[in-house]
Design a protein around this motif. Structure first.
Motif, PDB file in Angstrom:
ATOM      1  N   HIS A 261       0.816  -1.209   0.000  1.00  0.00           N
ATOM      2  CA  HIS A 261       0.000   0.000   0.000  1.00  0.00           C
ATOM      3  C   HIS A 261       0.855   1.268   0.000  1.00  0.00           C
ATOM      4  CE1 HIS A 261      -3.445  -2.464   1.999  1.00  0.00           C
ATOM      5  NE2 HIS A 261      -3.341  -2.682   0.703  1.00  0.00           N
ATOM      6  N   VAL A 262       0.321   2.302  -0.585  1.00  0.00           N
ATOM      7  CA  VAL A 262       0.946   3.621  -0.585  1.00  0.00           C
ATOM      8  C   VAL A 262       0.037   4.569   0.187  1.00  0.00           C
ATOM      9  CG1 VAL A 262       1.741   5.553  -2.007  1.00  0.00           C
ATOM     10  CG2 VAL A 262       2.090   3.196  -2.785  1.00  0.00           C
ATOM     11  N   TYR A 263       0.622   5.390   1.044  1.00  0.00           N
ATOM     12  CA  TYR A 263      -0.136   6.278   1.913  1.00  0.00           C
ATOM     13  C   TYR A 263       0.255   7.733   1.637  1.00  0.00           C
ATOM     14  CZ  TYR A 263      -0.995   1.936   4.447  1.00  0.00           C
ATOM     15  OH  TYR A 263      -1.354   0.652   4.775  1.00  0.00           O
ATOM     16  N   PRO A 264      -0.666   8.674   1.871  1.00  0.00           N
ATOM     17  CA  PRO A 264      -0.340  10.085   1.630  1.00  0.00           C
ATOM     18  C   PRO A 264       0.790  10.612   2.511  1.00  0.00           C
ATOM     19  CG  PRO A 264      -2.722   9.767   1.878  1.00  0.00           C
ATOM     20  CD  PRO A 264      -2.063   8.483   2.270  1.00  0.00           C
ATOM     21  N   SER A 265       0.943  10.003   3.696  1.00  0.00           N
ATOM     22  CA  SER A 265       1.977  10.470   4.623  1.00  0.00           C
ATOM     23  C   SER A 265       2.366   9.324   5.541  1.00  0.00           C
ATOM     24  CB  SER A 265       1.455  11.632   5.468  1.00  0.00           C
ATOM     25  OG  SER A 265       0.440  11.175   6.358  1.00  0.00           O
ATOM     26  N   CYS A 266       3.481   9.500   6.244  1.00  0.00           N
ATOM     27  CA  CYS A 266       3.872   8.496   7.238  1.00  0.00           C
ATOM     28  C   CYS A 266       2.872   8.441   8.380  1.00  0.00           C
ATOM     29  CB  CYS A 266       5.274   8.807   7.778  1.00  0.00           C
ATOM     30  SG  CYS A 266       6.596   8.111   6.753  1.00  0.00           S
ATOM     31  N   GLU A 267       2.245   9.550   8.677  1.00  0.00           N
ATOM     32  CA  GLU A 267       1.230   9.556   9.730  1.00  0.00           C
ATOM     33  C   GLU A 267       0.095   8.599   9.394  1.00  0.00           C
ATOM     34  OE1 GLU A 267       2.686  12.258   8.518  1.00  0.00           O
ATOM     35  OE2 GLU A 267       3.792  12.893  10.331  1.00  0.00           O
TER      36      GLU A 267
END
Length: 283
Positions: A144-150
């Motif tokens: 998965h790819v996320y908009p941010s590390c948060e």
């Protein structure tokens, strides 16, 4: 202290070094599980760094170590750790391996004379097909790819909470460390196919042979808590290990992930006794 060590084939392993001043008392090498990193076992590290030099490694393909080899397996990871032992000229080694790290540690113990004791934290036995059904779905977070590390941290923390892990600052540290910048966002940089290949090597691992070759005092800690309908490793998975005279066993009600991430106050004392040669228990 963060360190890198170059390997003969051009790769490198990243590791944390703790309590170098205790090196004369022995070195504990902590080896994490399939999708873990050098911070996965911090609660154990914090306990034993008071008396021993500690090395906590990132296996290849995890954390800040170099990418995995094309033939990545328990075997290749064991060779890497042996290189670390030889390069650093470690003489009094204790191996502490969790899950896949337990397989790696058991193999090294049968091949290296510097190893004095081995701790297997819920790993090192036969794996059945039910185990694959439990493990494979958990590897999705690597794709998965996320908009941010948060966002990555929140999603991964929720997965751990569902597995009864207490998400405290040390667990967050381990999750945060594995979040890296990707081409189109943030996430885990481990190669999911090579991680699966590592897991598939569990099925190729000769448990009986490795158990016979390991003549070092060994402590097996098993997690009998369910992940879905059963533990990841059942008692029958450990039959070959339990036949060995040099192995001592602790059965716990914790599940596989609780053992790694939650503070195990009772276990810490038992492990301490084992390290000093004072712990005994019936199989």
């Amino acid at each position: 202290m963060n360190q890198f060590i170059g390997l003969k084939d051009g790769g490198s392993l990243n590791y944390n070094l703790y309590s170098e001043e205790n090196s004369d008392k022995g070195t504990i090498i902590f080896t994490h599980g399939l999708t873990g990193n050098k911070f996965q076992l911090t609660k154990y590290i914090n306990e034993y760094k008071k008396e021993y030099q500690i090395i906590a490694v990132d296996l290849r393909g995890r954390g800040d170590s170099s990418v995995q080899l094309a033939d990545s397996s328990i075997e290749t990871h064991a060779k890497d750790i042996i290189e670390v032992i030889d390069s650093l000229q470690l003489k009094r080694v204790i191996l502490f391996g969790y899950s896949m790290g337990a397989y790696i540690s058991q193999k090294i113990a049968g091949e290296h004379s510097s190893v004095q004791r081995v701790i297997l934290l819920d790993g090192g036995g036969h794996v059945d097909e039910e185990g694959k059904k439990m493990v494979y779905p958990s590897l999705g977070r690597m794709e998965h790819v996320y908009p941010s590390c948060e966002n990555y941290i929140e999603a991964t923390a929720n997965v751990y909470k569902n597995l009864k892990v207490t998400v405290d600052p040390l667990v967050i540290q381990a999750i945060q460390y594995e979040c890296k910048k990707k081409e189109d966002g943030y996430g885990n940089l481990s190669n999911p196919e090579l991680i699966k290949q590592d897991f598939d090597s569990f099925y190729l691992y000769d448990v009986e042979k490795s158990a016979r070759k390991n003549d070092k005092p060994t402590l097996l800690i098993t997690g009998e808590g369910n992940l879905s309908d059963r533990p990841l490793f059942t008692k029958s998975n450990y039959t070959a290990l339990l036949k060995e005279a040099n192995i001592q066993v602790i059965l716990t009600n914790e599940n596989h992930y609780e053992l790694a991430f939650n503070l195990q106050s009772d276990l810490l004392g038992n492990i301490h006794d084992f390290l000093k040669g004072e712990f005994s228990n019936e199989k």
